[in-house]
Design a protein around this motif. Sequence first.
Motif, PDB file in Angstrom:
ATOM      1  N   ALA A 180       0.862  -1.183   0.000  1.00 38.98           N
ATOM      2  CA  ALA A 180       0.000   0.000   0.000  1.00 38.98           C
ATOM      3  C   ALA A 180       0.895   1.228   0.000  1.00 38.98           C
ATOM      4  O   ALA A 180       2.048   1.174   0.446  1.00 38.98           O
ATOM      5  N   LEU A 181       0.373   2.320  -0.500  1.00 41.23           N
ATOM      6  CA  LEU A 181       1.115   3.584  -0.544  1.00 41.23           C
ATOM      7  C   LEU A 181       0.234   4.676   0.047  1.00 41.23           C
ATOM      8  O   LEU A 181      -0.883   4.903  -0.419  1.00 41.23           O
ATOM      9  N   ILE A 259      -4.882   6.252   0.808  1.00 37.29           N
ATOM     10  CA  ILE A 259      -4.035   5.066   0.673  1.00 37.29           C
ATOM     11  C   ILE A 259      -4.454   4.302  -0.569  1.00 37.29           C
ATOM     12  O   ILE A 259      -5.637   3.974  -0.749  1.00 37.29           O
ATOM     13  N   GLY A 260      -3.473   4.021  -1.435  1.00 37.79           N
ATOM     14  CA  GLY A 260      -3.694   3.145  -2.584  1.00 37.79           C
ATOM     15  C   GLY A 260      -3.185   1.753  -2.260  1.00 37.79           C
ATOM     16  O   GLY A 260      -2.129   1.608  -1.644  1.00 37.79           O
ATOM     17  N   VAL A 261      -3.946   0.727  -2.647  1.00 34.44           N
ATOM     18  CA  VAL A 261      -3.627  -0.651  -2.264  1.00 34.44           C
ATOM     19  C   VAL A 261      -3.424  -1.510  -3.505  1.00 34.44           C
ATOM     20  O   VAL A 261      -4.245  -1.484  -4.433  1.00 34.44           O
ATOM     21  N   LYS A 285      -7.314   8.957  -7.006  1.00 32.33           N
ATOM     22  CA  LYS A 285      -8.016   9.922  -6.149  1.00 32.33           C
ATOM     23  C   LYS A 285      -8.397  11.176  -6.929  1.00 32.33           C
ATOM     24  O   LYS A 285      -9.294  11.917  -6.517  1.00 32.33           O
ATOM     25  N   LEU A 286      -7.740  11.430  -8.064  1.00 35.31           N
ATOM     26  CA  LEU A 286      -8.148  12.532  -8.930  1.00 35.31           C
ATOM     27  C   LEU A 286      -9.605  12.387  -9.342  1.00 35.31           C
ATOM     28  O   LEU A 286     -10.324  13.367  -9.486  1.00 35.31           O
ATOM     29  N   PHE A 287     -10.053  11.124  -9.515  1.00 37.73           N
ATOM     30  CA  PHE A 287     -11.422  10.856  -9.959  1.00 37.73           C
ATOM     31  C   PHE A 287     -12.334  10.397  -8.821  1.00 37.73           C
ATOM     32  O   PHE A 287     -13.521  10.691  -8.809  1.00 37.73           O
ATOM     33  N   LEU A 288     -11.775   9.651  -7.871  1.00 38.16           N
ATOM     34  CA  LEU A 288     -12.605   9.005  -6.853  1.00 38.16           C
ATOM     35  C   LEU A 288     -12.649   9.759  -5.532  1.00 38.16           C
ATOM     36  O   LEU A 288     -13.441   9.417  -4.653  1.00 38.16           O
ATOM     37  N   GLY A 289     -11.792  10.767  -5.354  1.00 37.20           N
ATOM     38  CA  GLY A 289     -11.821  11.545  -4.126  1.00 37.20           C
ATOM     39  C   GLY A 289     -10.684  11.207  -3.177  1.00 37.20           C
ATOM     40  O   GLY A 289      -9.966  10.218  -3.354  1.00 37.20           O
ATOM     41  N   LYS A 290     -10.538  12.056  -2.144  1.00 34.60           N
ATOM     42  CA  LYS A 290      -9.420  11.952  -1.206  1.00 34.60           C
ATOM     43  C   LYS A 290      -9.887  11.424   0.148  1.00 34.60           C
ATOM     44  O   LYS A 290     -11.061  11.283   0.401  1.00 34.60           O
ATOM     45  N   ILE A 294      -8.274   3.361  -1.537  1.00 27.20           N
ATOM     46  CA  ILE A 294      -8.575   3.069  -2.940  1.00 27.20           C
ATOM     47  C   ILE A 294      -7.855   1.787  -3.334  1.00 27.20           C
ATOM     48  O   ILE A 294      -6.616   1.713  -3.248  1.00 27.20           O
ATOM     49  N   LEU A 295      -8.609   0.781  -3.733  1.00 28.82           N
ATOM     50  CA  LEU A 295      -8.040  -0.507  -4.122  1.00 28.82           C
ATOM     51  C   LEU A 295      -7.655  -0.482  -5.596  1.00 28.82           C
ATOM     52  O   LEU A 295      -8.221   0.276  -6.391  1.00 28.82           O
TER      53      LEU A 295
END
Length: 521
Positions: A180-181, A259-261, A285-290, A294-295
Amino acid sequence: MYKVLLVDDELLDLEGLQRFMNWEGLGMEVCAAASSGFEALEVLESQAVDIMVTDIRMPIMSGMELARRALELNPKLKIIFVSGYEDFQYAKQAISMSASGYVLKPVDDADMRRSLEEVRETLDREQEHSHLERYFSESEPLLRRELFMQLLDGNPDEAKMLPLLQRVGIYWSDTRLYTALLEPDDMSWKLNGYSDGAKAEIENMLETAIERYCAEEQIQACRTERFHYALILEEHVDRARLRRLIQQAVAGTPLTVTIGVGPAVSHLRELRNSFRQARNALGLKLFLGKGKLILHSDARGPISASVKDLDSILQSLFAAMSSYRLVDVDDCNEELFVWVGNMETKLEIYQLFLHIVSRLDAYLHTINEDFYELLGLERKHLNILYDLETIDDMKSWLRRRMFELSERLQRKRQGKKRKLVEEIQAYIEEHLEHNVMLRDAANHFSFSPNHLGQIFYEETGVYFSDYVGLRRLERVKVLLGDPKLKVYEAANRVGYKNLSHFSKQFKEFYGVSPGDYRRHL
Protein backbone atom coordinates in the motif's frame (compact mmCIF):
# COMPACT_ATOMS: atom_id res chain seq x y z
CA MET A 1 46.28 8.08 22.15
CA TYR A 2 45.46 5.42 24.73
CA LYS A 3 45.49 6.61 28.37
CA VAL A 4 47.80 4.70 30.75
CA LEU A 5 47.75 4.67 34.56
CA LEU A 6 50.97 3.54 36.33
CA VAL A 7 50.72 2.17 39.90
CA ASP A 8 53.72 1.23 42.11
CA ASP A 9 54.58 1.97 45.73
CA GLU A 10 58.28 2.04 44.77
CA LEU A 11 58.70 5.64 43.59
CA LEU A 12 61.95 4.97 41.72
CA ASP A 13 60.38 2.12 39.75
CA LEU A 14 57.36 4.29 39.05
CA GLU A 15 59.46 7.23 37.84
CA GLY A 16 61.71 5.00 35.71
CA LEU A 17 58.77 3.36 33.94
CA GLN A 18 57.16 6.74 33.36
CA ARG A 19 60.30 8.42 32.04
CA PHE A 20 62.18 5.81 30.01
CA MET A 21 59.42 4.04 28.09
CA ASN A 22 58.69 5.59 24.65
CA TRP A 23 54.98 6.09 25.29
CA GLU A 24 54.44 8.38 22.32
CA GLY A 25 55.90 5.79 19.96
CA LEU A 26 53.46 3.25 21.37
CA GLY A 27 50.53 5.56 20.67
CA MET A 28 49.98 5.95 24.42
CA GLU A 29 50.04 8.69 27.03
CA VAL A 30 50.62 8.37 30.78
CA CYS A 31 47.66 10.22 32.23
CA ALA A 32 48.62 9.61 35.89
CA ALA A 33 51.07 7.82 38.18
CA ALA A 34 49.84 6.56 41.56
CA SER A 35 51.87 5.27 44.52
CA SER A 36 49.02 3.31 46.13
CA GLY A 37 45.89 1.41 45.23
CA PHE A 38 43.67 4.05 46.86
CA GLU A 39 45.27 6.84 44.85
CA ALA A 40 44.85 4.76 41.69
CA LEU A 41 41.13 4.27 42.35
CA GLU A 42 40.67 8.02 42.67
CA VAL A 43 42.21 8.43 39.22
CA LEU A 44 40.01 5.69 37.76
CA GLU A 45 36.90 7.32 39.21
CA SER A 46 37.78 10.77 37.84
CA GLN A 47 38.93 10.05 34.28
CA ALA A 48 38.86 7.51 31.47
CA VAL A 49 41.77 5.07 31.50
CA ASP A 50 42.47 2.40 28.87
CA ILE A 51 45.46 0.57 30.40
CA MET A 52 46.64 0.12 33.99
CA VAL A 53 50.17 -1.10 34.75
CA THR A 54 50.36 -2.08 38.42
CA ASP A 55 52.73 -3.76 40.83
CA ILE A 56 51.19 -6.78 42.50
CA ARG A 57 52.78 -6.47 45.93
CA MET A 58 51.78 -3.16 47.55
CA PRO A 59 50.96 -2.41 51.20
CA ILE A 60 47.36 -2.25 52.46
CA MET A 61 45.77 -2.71 49.02
CA SER A 62 47.53 -5.25 46.82
CA GLY A 63 47.64 -5.00 43.03
CA MET A 64 45.22 -7.93 42.80
CA GLU A 65 42.66 -6.18 44.99
CA LEU A 66 43.15 -2.95 43.04
CA ALA A 67 42.59 -4.82 39.78
CA ARG A 68 39.37 -6.39 41.07
CA ARG A 69 37.95 -3.02 42.11
CA ALA A 70 39.21 -1.30 38.96
CA LEU A 71 37.43 -3.81 36.74
CA GLU A 72 34.21 -3.14 38.62
CA LEU A 73 34.59 0.52 37.65
CA ASN A 74 35.65 -0.20 34.06
CA PRO A 75 35.19 -3.79 32.80
CA LYS A 76 37.01 -2.90 29.55
CA LEU A 77 40.18 -1.79 31.35
CA LYS A 78 43.35 -3.64 30.26
CA ILE A 79 45.69 -4.57 33.13
CA ILE A 80 49.40 -5.46 33.03
CA PHE A 81 50.78 -6.83 36.31
CA VAL A 82 54.38 -6.33 37.45
CA SER A 83 55.94 -8.48 40.18
CA GLY A 84 59.17 -9.97 41.45
CA TYR A 85 60.10 -13.58 40.71
CA GLU A 86 59.29 -14.63 44.28
CA ASP A 87 55.69 -13.43 43.76
CA PHE A 88 55.18 -15.47 40.63
CA GLN A 89 52.50 -17.52 42.38
CA TYR A 90 50.26 -14.50 41.76
CA ALA A 91 50.39 -15.27 38.05
CA LYS A 92 47.64 -17.87 38.39
CA GLN A 93 45.37 -15.30 40.00
CA ALA A 94 46.27 -12.79 37.30
CA ILE A 95 45.39 -15.27 34.59
CA SER A 96 42.04 -15.95 36.26
CA MET A 97 41.34 -12.20 36.10
CA SER A 98 42.08 -12.16 32.35
CA ALA A 99 45.22 -10.06 32.77
CA SER A 100 46.47 -8.50 29.57
CA GLY A 101 50.12 -8.99 30.50
CA TYR A 102 52.51 -10.13 33.23
CA VAL A 103 56.04 -8.66 33.50
CA LEU A 104 58.73 -9.68 36.01
CA LYS A 105 60.90 -7.30 38.00
CA PRO A 106 63.42 -5.92 37.37
CA VAL A 107 61.39 -4.72 34.40
CA ASP A 108 63.02 -5.33 31.06
CA ASP A 109 62.08 -2.56 28.59
CA ALA A 110 61.67 -5.03 25.73
CA ASP A 111 59.32 -7.26 27.77
CA MET A 112 57.23 -4.30 28.87
CA ARG A 113 57.10 -2.93 25.33
CA ARG A 114 55.91 -6.30 23.96
CA SER A 115 53.16 -6.45 26.57
CA LEU A 116 52.06 -2.90 25.82
CA GLU A 117 52.07 -3.52 22.05
CA GLU A 118 49.88 -6.60 22.54
CA VAL A 119 47.46 -4.55 24.64
CA ARG A 120 47.44 -1.80 22.01
CA GLU A 121 46.59 -4.33 19.26
CA THR A 122 43.74 -5.67 21.40
CA LEU A 123 42.40 -2.15 21.99
CA ASP A 124 42.70 -1.32 18.28
CA ARG A 125 40.63 -4.39 17.41
CA GLU A 126 38.01 -3.56 20.03
CA GLN A 127 37.83 0.06 18.85
CA GLU A 128 37.44 -0.99 15.23
CA HIS A 129 34.69 -3.42 16.22
CA SER A 130 32.98 -0.67 18.24
CA HIS A 131 33.16 1.72 15.29
CA LEU A 132 31.66 -0.90 13.00
CA GLU A 133 28.84 -1.62 15.44
CA ARG A 134 28.09 2.10 15.77
CA TYR A 135 28.24 2.53 11.99
CA PHE A 136 25.78 -0.30 11.41
CA SER A 137 23.51 1.06 14.14
CA GLU A 138 23.52 4.55 12.60
CA SER A 139 23.06 3.14 9.10
CA GLU A 140 20.13 0.88 10.01
CA PRO A 141 17.33 3.37 9.04
CA LEU A 142 19.06 4.00 5.71
CA LEU A 143 19.56 0.27 5.16
CA ARG A 144 15.91 -0.38 6.02
CA ARG A 145 14.75 2.17 3.45
CA GLU A 146 17.17 0.81 0.85
CA LEU A 147 15.86 -2.73 1.38
CA PHE A 148 12.28 -1.49 1.11
CA MET A 149 13.02 0.23 -2.16
CA GLN A 150 14.74 -2.89 -3.52
CA LEU A 151 11.64 -4.90 -2.67
CA LEU A 152 9.27 -2.38 -4.23
CA ASP A 153 11.23 -1.11 -7.21
CA GLY A 154 13.93 -3.73 -7.77
CA ASN A 155 14.28 -7.42 -8.53
CA PRO A 156 15.39 -8.89 -5.19
CA ASP A 157 17.09 -12.24 -4.65
CA GLU A 158 14.92 -13.78 -1.91
CA ALA A 159 17.68 -16.01 -0.52
CA LYS A 160 19.97 -13.02 0.02
CA MET A 161 17.27 -10.52 0.92
CA LEU A 162 15.55 -12.38 3.78
CA PRO A 163 18.56 -12.42 6.18
CA LEU A 164 19.14 -8.70 5.54
CA LEU A 165 15.49 -7.94 6.23
CA GLN A 166 15.61 -9.88 9.48
CA ARG A 167 18.72 -7.97 10.54
CA VAL A 168 16.80 -4.68 10.45
CA GLY A 169 13.78 -6.16 12.18
CA ILE A 170 11.57 -6.97 9.18
CA TYR A 171 9.89 -10.37 9.51
CA TRP A 172 7.07 -12.11 7.69
CA SER A 173 5.64 -15.55 8.08
CA ASP A 174 5.37 -17.82 5.05
CA THR A 175 2.37 -16.06 3.54
CA ARG A 176 1.22 -13.91 0.65
CA LEU A 177 1.93 -10.18 0.89
CA TYR A 178 0.49 -7.01 -0.58
CA THR A 179 1.59 -3.38 -0.64
CA ALA A 180 0.00 0.00 0.00
CA LEU A 181 1.11 3.58 -0.54
CA LEU A 182 -0.02 6.35 1.82
CA GLU A 183 0.01 10.02 0.79
CA PRO A 184 -1.24 13.12 2.64
CA ASP A 185 -3.65 15.16 0.52
CA ASP A 186 -2.95 18.75 -0.61
CA MET A 187 -0.07 19.35 1.79
CA SER A 188 1.03 22.36 -0.27
CA TRP A 189 -2.05 24.46 0.49
CA LYS A 190 -3.56 22.94 3.61
CA LEU A 191 -0.58 24.07 5.70
CA ASN A 192 -0.52 27.51 4.12
CA GLY A 193 -0.56 30.14 6.85
CA TYR A 194 1.13 27.91 9.43
CA SER A 195 4.56 28.92 10.72
CA ASP A 196 7.55 26.76 9.81
CA GLY A 197 7.62 25.43 13.37
CA ALA A 198 3.93 24.53 13.27
CA LYS A 199 4.34 22.82 9.88
CA ALA A 200 7.25 20.77 11.20
CA GLU A 201 5.20 19.79 14.27
CA ILE A 202 2.26 18.64 12.10
CA GLU A 203 4.58 16.66 9.83
CA ASN A 204 6.18 15.05 12.89
CA MET A 205 2.74 14.20 14.34
CA LEU A 206 1.81 12.54 11.05
CA GLU A 207 5.00 10.50 10.88
CA THR A 208 4.82 9.47 14.54
CA ALA A 209 1.16 8.42 14.25
CA ILE A 210 1.86 6.27 11.17
CA GLU A 211 4.90 4.61 12.70
CA ARG A 212 3.12 3.95 16.02
CA TYR A 213 0.01 2.49 14.39
CA CYS A 214 2.03 0.27 12.04
CA ALA A 215 4.14 -0.99 14.96
CA GLU A 216 1.00 -1.83 16.97
CA GLU A 217 -0.62 -3.59 14.01
CA GLN A 218 2.63 -5.33 13.00
CA ILE A 219 2.61 -3.65 9.58
CA GLN A 220 6.02 -3.09 8.00
CA ALA A 221 6.27 0.57 6.91
CA CYS A 222 8.90 2.89 5.52
CA ARG A 223 8.91 6.50 4.37
CA THR A 224 9.92 6.50 0.71
CA GLU A 225 9.70 10.24 0.09
CA ARG A 226 9.05 13.26 2.28
CA PHE A 227 5.30 12.62 2.50
CA HIS A 228 4.90 9.12 1.07
CA TYR A 229 4.86 5.95 3.15
CA ALA A 230 5.11 2.47 1.68
CA LEU A 231 3.49 -0.41 3.57
CA ILE A 232 4.01 -4.14 3.14
CA LEU A 233 1.31 -6.28 4.74
CA GLU A 234 0.52 -9.95 5.15
CA GLU A 235 -2.57 -11.03 3.23
CA HIS A 236 -4.58 -11.70 6.38
CA VAL A 237 -4.30 -8.01 7.42
CA ASP A 238 -7.73 -6.78 6.36
CA ARG A 239 -8.52 -3.47 4.70
CA ALA A 240 -10.45 -2.26 7.75
CA ARG A 241 -7.16 -1.83 9.60
CA LEU A 242 -5.90 0.42 6.81
CA ARG A 243 -9.09 2.47 7.01
CA ARG A 244 -8.41 2.97 10.73
CA LEU A 245 -4.89 4.11 9.83
CA ILE A 246 -6.41 6.79 7.56
CA GLN A 247 -8.27 8.16 10.60
CA GLN A 248 -5.51 7.80 13.19
CA ALA A 249 -2.68 9.15 11.03
CA VAL A 250 -4.22 12.63 10.85
CA ALA A 251 -5.75 12.88 14.32
CA GLY A 252 -5.12 16.36 15.68
CA THR A 253 -4.05 17.78 12.30
CA PRO A 254 -5.93 19.61 9.50
CA LEU A 255 -4.85 16.91 7.04
CA THR A 256 -6.41 13.94 5.30
CA VAL A 257 -4.55 10.99 3.81
CA THR A 258 -5.33 8.63 0.96
CA ILE A 259 -4.03 5.07 0.67
CA GLY A 260 -3.69 3.15 -2.58
CA VAL A 261 -3.63 -0.65 -2.26
CA GLY A 262 -2.05 -3.20 -4.60
CA PRO A 263 -2.91 -6.91 -5.02
CA ALA A 264 -1.49 -9.75 -2.92
CA VAL A 265 1.46 -11.70 -4.40
CA SER A 266 3.18 -14.97 -3.54
CA HIS A 267 6.88 -14.01 -3.75
CA LEU A 268 9.07 -11.09 -2.72
CA ARG A 269 10.16 -10.58 -6.31
CA GLU A 270 6.52 -9.90 -7.26
CA LEU A 271 6.08 -7.07 -4.74
CA ARG A 272 7.20 -4.53 -7.34
CA ASN A 273 4.09 -5.37 -9.38
CA SER A 274 1.87 -4.97 -6.31
CA PHE A 275 3.52 -1.63 -5.52
CA ARG A 276 3.12 -0.38 -9.09
CA GLN A 277 -0.59 -1.09 -8.89
CA ALA A 278 -0.79 0.54 -5.43
CA ARG A 279 0.73 3.70 -6.95
CA ASN A 280 -1.77 3.58 -9.82
CA ALA A 281 -4.60 3.15 -7.30
CA LEU A 282 -3.39 6.20 -5.37
CA GLY A 283 -3.55 8.20 -8.61
CA LEU A 284 -7.25 7.40 -8.89
CA LYS A 285 -8.02 9.92 -6.15
CA LEU A 286 -8.15 12.53 -8.93
CA PHE A 287 -11.42 10.86 -9.96
CA LEU A 288 -12.61 9.00 -6.85
CA GLY A 289 -11.82 11.54 -4.13
CA LYS A 290 -9.42 11.95 -1.21
CA GLY A 291 -9.19 10.76 2.37
CA LYS A 292 -10.13 7.18 1.58
CA LEU A 293 -8.82 3.71 0.80
CA ILE A 294 -8.57 3.07 -2.94
CA LEU A 295 -8.04 -0.51 -4.12
CA HIS A 296 -6.26 -1.42 -7.35
CA SER A 297 -9.55 -2.96 -8.48
CA ASP A 298 -11.68 0.17 -7.86
CA ALA A 299 -11.42 1.46 -11.43
CA ARG A 300 -11.27 -0.31 -14.76
CA GLY A 301 -10.90 0.69 -18.37
CA PRO A 302 -10.73 4.36 -19.32
CA ILE A 303 -10.21 5.82 -15.84
CA SER A 304 -7.30 3.54 -14.95
CA ALA A 305 -5.70 4.08 -18.33
CA SER A 306 -6.11 7.86 -18.04
CA VAL A 307 -4.52 7.97 -14.59
CA LYS A 308 -1.59 5.87 -15.77
CA ASP A 309 -1.10 8.09 -18.83
CA LEU A 310 -1.37 11.30 -16.79
CA ASP A 311 1.09 10.08 -14.19
CA SER A 312 3.57 9.09 -16.90
CA ILE A 313 3.26 12.48 -18.63
CA LEU A 314 3.69 14.40 -15.35
CA GLN A 315 6.75 12.38 -14.33
CA SER A 316 8.38 13.08 -17.71
CA LEU A 317 7.40 16.75 -17.51
CA PHE A 318 8.84 17.22 -14.01
CA ALA A 319 12.05 15.41 -14.90
CA ALA A 320 12.55 17.54 -18.02
CA MET A 321 11.81 20.76 -16.13
CA SER A 322 14.23 20.01 -13.28
CA SER A 323 17.06 19.02 -15.65
CA TYR A 324 16.60 22.10 -17.90
CA ARG A 325 15.53 20.21 -21.05
CA LEU A 326 13.22 22.88 -22.47
CA VAL A 327 12.43 21.04 -25.72
CA ASP A 328 11.25 18.05 -23.69
CA VAL A 329 9.22 20.37 -21.44
CA ASP A 330 7.43 21.67 -24.52
CA ASP A 331 6.82 18.14 -25.86
CA CYS A 332 5.39 16.98 -22.52
CA ASN A 333 3.16 20.04 -22.40
CA GLU A 334 1.75 19.15 -25.82
CA GLU A 335 1.13 15.55 -24.68
CA LEU A 336 -0.61 16.78 -21.56
CA PHE A 337 -3.02 18.94 -23.51
CA VAL A 338 -3.90 16.15 -25.91
CA TRP A 339 -5.02 14.32 -22.76
CA VAL A 340 -6.78 17.43 -21.36
CA GLY A 341 -8.69 17.83 -24.62
CA ASN A 342 -10.72 14.72 -23.78
CA MET A 343 -12.27 16.35 -20.70
CA GLU A 344 -15.82 17.64 -20.99
CA THR A 345 -16.26 20.57 -18.60
CA LYS A 346 -14.24 23.59 -17.58
CA LEU A 347 -14.62 22.61 -13.93
CA GLU A 348 -12.99 19.24 -14.64
CA ILE A 349 -10.08 20.98 -16.37
CA TYR A 350 -9.73 23.50 -13.53
CA GLN A 351 -9.64 20.69 -10.96
CA LEU A 352 -7.10 18.89 -13.10
CA PHE A 353 -4.89 21.98 -13.19
CA LEU A 354 -5.04 22.27 -9.41
CA HIS A 355 -4.06 18.61 -9.23
CA ILE A 356 -1.09 19.22 -11.58
CA VAL A 357 0.07 22.22 -9.52
CA SER A 358 -0.30 20.19 -6.32
CA ARG A 359 1.73 17.33 -7.82
CA LEU A 360 4.34 19.77 -9.08
CA ASP A 361 4.62 21.46 -5.69
CA ALA A 362 4.99 18.06 -3.99
CA TYR A 363 7.69 17.10 -6.50
CA LEU A 364 9.56 20.38 -5.92
CA HIS A 365 9.49 19.76 -2.17
CA THR A 366 11.44 16.54 -2.73
CA ILE A 367 14.29 18.72 -4.04
CA ASN A 368 13.83 21.32 -1.27
CA GLU A 369 12.05 23.86 -3.48
CA ASP A 370 8.61 25.51 -3.38
CA PHE A 371 6.39 26.17 -6.40
CA TYR A 372 4.95 29.44 -5.08
CA GLU A 373 8.25 30.84 -3.81
CA LEU A 374 10.07 30.07 -7.05
CA LEU A 375 7.44 31.89 -9.13
CA GLY A 376 6.69 34.62 -6.61
CA LEU A 377 3.01 33.62 -6.59
CA GLU A 378 0.34 33.48 -3.94
CA ARG A 379 -2.20 30.69 -4.02
CA LYS A 380 -5.01 33.08 -4.86
CA HIS A 381 -3.24 33.79 -8.16
CA LEU A 382 -4.24 30.31 -9.35
CA ASN A 383 -7.79 31.67 -9.82
CA ILE A 384 -6.54 33.04 -13.12
CA LEU A 385 -6.78 29.50 -14.49
CA TYR A 386 -10.56 29.62 -14.19
CA ASP A 387 -10.64 32.96 -16.01
CA LEU A 388 -8.75 31.64 -19.04
CA GLU A 389 -11.25 31.06 -21.82
CA THR A 390 -9.61 28.48 -24.07
CA ILE A 391 -7.46 25.39 -23.73
CA ASP A 392 -4.80 27.19 -25.80
CA ASP A 393 -4.73 29.97 -23.20
CA MET A 394 -4.29 27.38 -20.45
CA LYS A 395 -1.57 25.59 -22.41
CA SER A 396 0.27 28.84 -22.96
CA TRP A 397 0.02 29.74 -19.25
CA LEU A 398 1.33 26.35 -18.09
CA ARG A 399 4.09 26.37 -20.73
CA ARG A 400 5.36 29.76 -19.53
CA ARG A 401 5.26 28.67 -15.90
CA MET A 402 7.21 25.48 -16.66
CA PHE A 403 9.84 27.34 -18.66
CA GLU A 404 10.15 29.91 -15.90
CA LEU A 405 10.51 27.22 -13.23
CA SER A 406 13.12 25.39 -15.27
CA GLU A 407 15.15 28.58 -15.76
CA ARG A 408 14.99 29.49 -12.07
CA LEU A 409 15.92 25.99 -10.94
CA GLN A 410 18.90 26.02 -13.29
CA ARG A 411 20.15 29.36 -11.97
CA LYS A 412 19.63 28.32 -8.37
CA ARG A 413 21.33 24.98 -8.96
CA GLN A 414 24.42 26.59 -10.42
CA GLY A 415 24.78 29.04 -7.54
CA LYS A 416 23.57 26.69 -4.83
CA LYS A 417 26.04 23.91 -5.60
CA ARG A 418 29.03 26.23 -5.37
CA LYS A 419 27.75 27.76 -2.15
CA LEU A 420 26.97 24.32 -0.71
CA VAL A 421 30.46 23.04 -1.48
CA GLU A 422 31.97 26.12 0.20
CA GLU A 423 29.82 25.45 3.27
CA ILE A 424 30.90 21.79 3.26
CA GLN A 425 34.54 22.83 3.10
CA ALA A 426 34.01 25.23 6.01
CA TYR A 427 32.28 22.44 7.94
CA ILE A 428 35.28 20.16 7.34
CA GLU A 429 37.70 22.86 8.57
CA GLU A 430 35.66 23.32 11.76
CA HIS A 431 35.56 19.60 12.51
CA LEU A 432 39.03 18.42 11.45
CA GLU A 433 39.91 17.59 15.04
CA HIS A 434 37.20 14.93 14.89
CA ASN A 435 36.77 12.03 12.52
CA VAL A 436 34.85 13.90 9.78
CA MET A 437 32.63 11.38 7.96
CA LEU A 438 30.53 11.88 4.83
CA ARG A 439 27.40 10.65 6.60
CA ASP A 440 27.89 13.26 9.38
CA ALA A 441 28.22 16.06 6.82
CA ALA A 442 25.20 14.69 4.92
CA ASN A 443 23.10 14.72 8.11
CA HIS A 444 24.26 18.26 8.90
CA PHE A 445 23.24 19.56 5.46
CA SER A 446 20.11 17.34 5.19
CA PHE A 447 21.25 15.34 2.15
CA SER A 448 21.72 11.65 1.55
CA PRO A 449 25.43 10.67 1.76
CA ASN A 450 25.49 9.51 -1.87
CA HIS A 451 23.94 12.75 -3.17
CA LEU A 452 26.17 15.03 -1.10
CA GLY A 453 29.27 13.05 -2.08
CA GLN A 454 28.35 13.30 -5.75
CA ILE A 455 27.80 17.08 -5.57
CA PHE A 456 31.15 17.54 -3.77
CA TYR A 457 33.01 15.46 -6.36
CA GLU A 458 31.33 17.20 -9.32
CA GLU A 459 32.31 20.65 -8.03
CA THR A 460 35.83 19.89 -6.75
CA GLY A 461 37.01 16.85 -8.70
CA VAL A 462 38.05 15.26 -5.38
CA TYR A 463 36.21 12.63 -3.34
CA PHE A 464 34.99 13.80 0.08
CA SER A 465 37.16 11.39 2.11
CA ASP A 466 40.27 12.22 0.04
CA TYR A 467 39.67 15.94 0.58
CA VAL A 468 39.32 15.44 4.36
CA GLY A 469 42.54 13.40 4.45
CA LEU A 470 44.38 16.07 2.45
CA ARG A 471 43.18 18.90 4.70
CA ARG A 472 44.12 16.99 7.84
CA LEU A 473 47.64 16.44 6.54
CA GLU A 474 47.99 20.05 5.44
CA ARG A 475 46.77 21.27 8.83
CA VAL A 476 49.11 18.99 10.79
CA LYS A 477 52.01 20.05 8.56
CA VAL A 478 51.44 23.64 9.71
CA LEU A 479 51.13 22.55 13.35
CA LEU A 480 54.45 20.71 13.19
CA GLY A 481 56.08 24.11 12.71
CA ASP A 482 55.21 24.91 16.34
CA PRO A 483 58.12 23.55 18.46
CA LYS A 484 55.93 23.66 21.57
CA LEU A 485 53.71 20.89 20.20
CA LYS A 486 54.77 17.28 20.29
CA VAL A 487 54.17 15.22 17.17
CA TYR A 488 51.32 13.26 18.72
CA GLU A 489 49.71 16.49 19.99
CA ALA A 490 49.76 17.99 16.50
CA ALA A 491 48.25 14.79 15.07
CA ASN A 492 45.60 14.65 17.78
CA ARG A 493 44.46 18.23 16.99
CA VAL A 494 43.36 17.18 13.53
CA GLY A 495 41.63 13.98 14.55
CA TYR A 496 44.39 11.37 14.33
CA LYS A 497 43.98 9.06 17.30
CA ASN A 498 46.37 6.37 16.11
CA LEU A 499 49.94 7.71 15.88
CA SER A 500 51.29 4.89 13.73
CA HIS A 501 48.44 5.31 11.21
CA PHE A 502 49.12 9.05 11.10
CA SER A 503 52.87 8.55 10.58
CA LYS A 504 52.21 6.11 7.75
CA GLN A 505 49.80 8.48 5.97
CA PHE A 506 52.11 11.47 6.43
CA LYS A 507 55.08 9.61 4.98
CA GLU A 508 53.06 8.25 2.05
CA PHE A 509 51.94 11.78 1.13
CA TYR A 510 55.05 13.87 1.86
CA GLY A 511 57.80 11.22 1.49
CA VAL A 512 59.20 11.72 5.00
CA SER A 513 58.07 10.84 8.51
CA PRO A 514 56.57 13.61 10.69
CA GLY A 515 59.67 13.57 12.90
CA ASP A 516 62.06 13.90 9.94
CA TYR A 517 59.94 16.69 8.47
CA ARG A 518 60.11 18.63 11.75
CA ARG A 519 63.88 18.16 12.03
CA HIS A 520 64.35 19.71 8.60
CA LEU A 521 62.26 22.80 9.34
